[in-house]
Motif scaffolding. Structure first.
Motif, mmCIF file in Angstrom:
data_model
loop_
_atom_site.group_PDB
_atom_site.id
_atom_site.type_symbol
_atom_site.label_atom_id
_atom_site.label_comp_id
_atom_site.label_asym_id
_atom_site.label_seq_id
_atom_site.Cartn_x
_atom_site.Cartn_y
_atom_site.Cartn_z
ATOM 1 N N GLY A 1 38.362 -45.343 108.211
ATOM 2 C CA GLY A 1 37.542 -44.205 107.520
ATOM 3 C C GLY A 1 36.575 -43.518 108.385
ATOM 4 N N LEU A 2 35.921 -43.998 109.109
ATOM 5 C CA LEU A 2 35.050 -43.547 109.901
ATOM 6 C C LEU A 2 35.798 -42.619 110.963
ATOM 7 N N THR A 3 36.712 -43.161 111.557
ATOM 8 C CA THR A 3 37.491 -42.446 112.685
ATOM 9 C C THR A 3 38.133 -41.220 112.021
ATOM 10 N N ILE A 4 38.704 -41.266 110.602
ATOM 11 C CA ILE A 4 38.949 -40.280 109.988
ATOM 12 C C ILE A 4 37.920 -39.137 110.161
ATOM 13 N N HIS A 5 36.880 -39.670 109.480
ATOM 14 C CA HIS A 5 35.659 -38.754 109.475
ATOM 15 C C HIS A 5 35.337 -37.681 110.390
ATOM 16 N N GLU A 6 35.356 -38.630 111.637
ATOM 17 C CA GLU A 6 34.721 -37.881 112.871
ATOM 18 C C GLU A 6 35.868 -37.180 113.558
ATOM 19 N N SER A 7 37.096 -37.545 113.565
ATOM 20 C CA SER A 7 38.026 -36.627 114.405
ATOM 21 C C SER A 7 39.043 -35.754 113.553
ATOM 22 N N VAL A 8 38.964 -36.063 112.191
ATOM 23 C CA VAL A 8 39.645 -34.936 111.248
ATOM 24 C C VAL A 8 38.695 -34.282 110.383
ATOM 25 N N GLY A 9 38.003 -35.017 109.735
ATOM 26 C CA GLY A 9 36.998 -34.276 108.610
ATOM 27 C C GLY A 9 36.029 -33.247 109.400
ATOM 28 N N HIS A 10 35.356 -33.731 110.310
ATOM 29 C CA HIS A 10 34.384 -32.492 111.061
ATOM 30 C C HIS A 10 35.253 -31.564 111.734
ATOM 31 N N PRO A 11 36.384 -31.723 112.451
ATOM 32 C CA PRO A 11 37.186 -30.704 113.133
ATOM 33 C C PRO A 11 37.689 -29.612 112.277
ATOM 34 N N THR A 12 37.896 -29.881 111.137
ATOM 35 C CA THR A 12 38.664 -29.215 110.233
ATOM 36 C C THR A 12 37.762 -28.190 109.166
ATOM 37 N N GLU A 13 36.342 -28.571 109.380
ATOM 38 C CA GLU A 13 35.331 -27.751 108.928
ATOM 39 C C GLU A 13 35.396 -26.229 109.449
ATOM 40 N N LEU A 14 35.716 -25.289 108.479
ATOM 41 C CA LEU A 14 35.843 -23.799 109.045
ATOM 42 C C LEU A 14 34.636 -23.314 109.512
ATOM 43 N N ASP A 15 33.271 -23.590 108.970
ATOM 44 C CA ASP A 15 32.418 -23.023 109.716
ATOM 45 C C ASP A 15 32.309 -23.777 111.107
ATOM 46 N N ARG A 16 32.529 -24.913 110.998
ATOM 47 C CA ARG A 16 32.381 -25.413 112.646
ATOM 48 C C ARG A 16 33.467 -24.975 113.613
ATOM 49 N N VAL A 17 34.753 -24.547 112.956
ATOM 50 C CA VAL A 17 35.699 -23.809 113.958
ATOM 51 C C VAL A 17 35.219 -22.576 114.278
ATOM 52 N N LEU A 18 34.313 -22.005 113.190
ATOM 53 C CA LEU A 18 34.139 -20.471 113.468
ATOM 54 C C LEU A 18 32.907 -20.170 114.306
ATOM 55 N N GLY A 19 32.363 -21.574 114.637
ATOM 56 C CA GLY A 19 31.115 -21.530 115.512
ATOM 57 C C GLY A 19 29.971 -21.599 114.799
ATOM 58 N N TYR A 20 29.809 -21.690 113.425
ATOM 59 C CA TYR A 20 28.524 -21.442 112.851
ATOM 60 C C TYR A 20 27.762 -22.716 113.207
#
Length: 549
Positions: A307-326
């Motif tokens: 679960g923690l690996t999913i959180h960090e390596s999939v959950g966060h990188p697919t947040e659109l605000d993070r993707v857009l640089g916000y």
């Protein structure tokens, strides 16, 4: 707050006393009986209308208001002692206003019609000031109003109705089990959360929600007095969107670990006493376990770890605000940019199917509506190894050419502005019947890992290292004994492309955290991640033992 910081906090004798300084754990101290009080829905509607009318009267084209009552209770113990019992309440309202394409937000703890109307006018004034620096006007995805509706976490037993004495007795009984089975130290805690949130908007929604969450946890330590060496193991519990029934174990919820281990997992119920006894045995066993030989291994990862690996390596990188640089200034960016996605590069193997949702019963992220009044749903993030979507809210949908929010906007308090937060992000189980023992039987050289440990990941959520709680060597299809000092290293694409399959739905379980941190000022949120036990081939494993001198 990061998970490692939180676990350090609960390990301190003064942990309970530090609560007012911990994000999301503050509020006014109250008697436990006050946690059972409720606000009149008619009063909340009058307060909401006062805010919306004031905002529209001051020039807002759109406005929403959240009247929030946030209740928390924390019980801390250590060995045979109660360290602290804290009950808190936080009550107030936050108003968001859109004026000529610019946002404004203001909040107040003066919960009267006049007080909330004043906050609404302040939000409008802030929006007008923000127009001077606004580069592009906000585009809100359309959202219909739902009228007067309500939603409640489907709990069986309200944790706040359970006497504090009973909770203390449970924690002390767990402590006793650990001490009886060889532990030298144990600290334990029980966290209970109730968010009573009323949302209203100029779209025509009046949404009353009653959200419950619970988390029992502990840390057990065993010491070799001859050498001074010590080892610890944390609880295998999951923070859950359930009531106190989570702490009433049922035989059907007990999940046996693979043959050759003493690891036990749990589904919708948790046996804290059994886990504490097992943790003590594991901590003692770690003292004499062999240190891992570095190299390439096939990893068999239990849901309590994955679960923690999913959180960090999939959950966060697919947040659109993070993707857009916000989020670049504080939390980082993402390797999975819009340009990267357009190249159709494999995120993982074809066996990787990852879903986002805000609906899953028992999960921490389960709500009926988000903090923008959007009805929650489930949607695919990764399908057969390809990134197909992101997580987005109303003012982000247009950026990626879409017409609706995903319903994942959230604020951790009435005084915080809502923004895009991670929903539950989970790996779908395998579709072919496969048990954990059957999976292990096909591994020639590998390691079985359970429980979340320390971790490190870069600002783009690409290169990472993860540890765990317990590790077992696999040789020629069999568990051969516990090992220690294990961590695996990879980058996100390598790791998920090494996925060789998951066990079926019968092994599917949730893990989660109360303390996913993000934003400036920083906010926390609660989120779950589900999976079945999953195999990853040829992953680089290092030895974390350090020699001094």
């Amino acid at each position: 707050m990061k998970r490692r910081d939180f676990m350090g906090l609960t390990g301190l004798a003064a942990g309970g006393l530090l609560l007012p300084s911990v994000p999301g754990l503050g509020g006014i101290l109250v008697d436990p009986e006050q946690l059972l009080e409720v606000m009149d829905p008619a009063l909340k509607k009058r307060l909401a209308d006062a805010a919306l009318n004031a905002a529209k009267g001051a020039g807002a084209s759109y406005a929403d208001v959240r009247v929030g009552r946030y209740l928390n209770q924390y019980v801390f113990t250590r060995e045979k002692q109660v360290q602290n019992i804290t009950s808190t309440e936080s009550l107030g309202a936050g108003v968001r206003a859109l004026v000529n394409g610019a946002w404004g937000f203001a909040s107040t703890n003066t919960v009267t019609e006049a007080g909330i109307a004043a906050a609404a006018r302040s939000a409008v004034a802030i929006a007008k000031a923000n127009q001077k620096v606004q580069k592009q006007p906000v585009q809100l995805a359309p959202q219909r109003g739902y009228g007067e509706v309500s939603w409640k976490t489907p709990i069986e037993k309200n944790a706040f109705e359970v006497p504090v004495k009973e909770k203390v007795e449970l924690l002390l009984a767990a402590n006793a089990k650990a001490l009886e089975n060889g532990a030298n130290y144990i600290n334990s805690a029980l966290f209970q959360v109730n968010e009573q949130k009323y949302f209203a908007s100029t779209d025509g929604s009046y949404i009353d929600q009653d959200v419950h969450r619970i988390w029992p946890t502990f840390t057990v330590t065993a010491i070799d007095k001859a050498t001074g060496k010590f080892r610890s193991r944390e609880a295998m519990s999951a923070a859950m969107g359930l009531g106190y029934e989570y702490l009433t174990p049922r035989a059907s919820d007990k999940m046996a670990g693979p043959a050759g281990t003493t690891v036990v997992g749990y589904k919708q119920r948790y046996d804290m006493l059994e886990d504490a006894a097992q943790a003590a045995k594991h901590a003692k066993e770690k003292l004499t376990a062999k240190s891992v030989v570095p190299g390439k291994y096939d990893l068999v990862l239990d849901p309590a770890h994955l679960g923690l690996t999913i959180h960090e390596s999939v959950g966060h990188p697919t947040e659109l605000d993070r993707v857009l640089g916000y989020e670049a200034n504080f939390a980082g960016t993402s390797f999975a940019t819009l340009e990267w996605k357009a190249k159709n590069i494999p995120y993982g193997s074809k066996l990787v199917n990852i879903v986002a949702d805000k609906l899953q019963p028992g999960s921490l992220g389960a709500v009926g509506y988000d903090d923008e009044g959007v009805k929650t749903k489930e949607w695919d993030l990764i399908t057969e190894g390809k990134l197909v979507n992101y997580q987005k809210i109303r003012d982000q949908a247009a950026v990626v050419g879409q017409q609706e929010s995903d319903g994942c906007c959230y604020a951790d308090a009435w005084s915080s502005v809502q923004f895009q937060r991670m929903p539950n992000v989970s790996l779908r189980p395998g579709t072919t019947k496969l048990s954990v023992d059957e999976m292990i039987s096909k591994v020639d050289k590998g390691i079985y890992i359970s429980g979340a440990g320390s971790y490190s990941i870069d600002q783009q959520r690409y290169n990472f290292q993860f540890g765990g709680q317990v590790f077992y060597a696999i040789e020629k299809g069999k568990i051969t004994g516990m090992i220690e000092d294990v961590a695996y290293q990879a980058n996100t694409q390598e790791f998920w492309n090494s996925c060789a399959g998951s066990c079926d739905q019968s092994d599917y379980r949730l893990m989660g955290t109360f303390f996913d941190g993000k934003g400036q000022p920083s906010q926390i949120s609660a989120v779950s991640h589900g999976s079945s036990t999953t195999r990853f081939n040829g992953v680089n494993v290092i030895n974390t033992a350090r020699k001094i001198g």
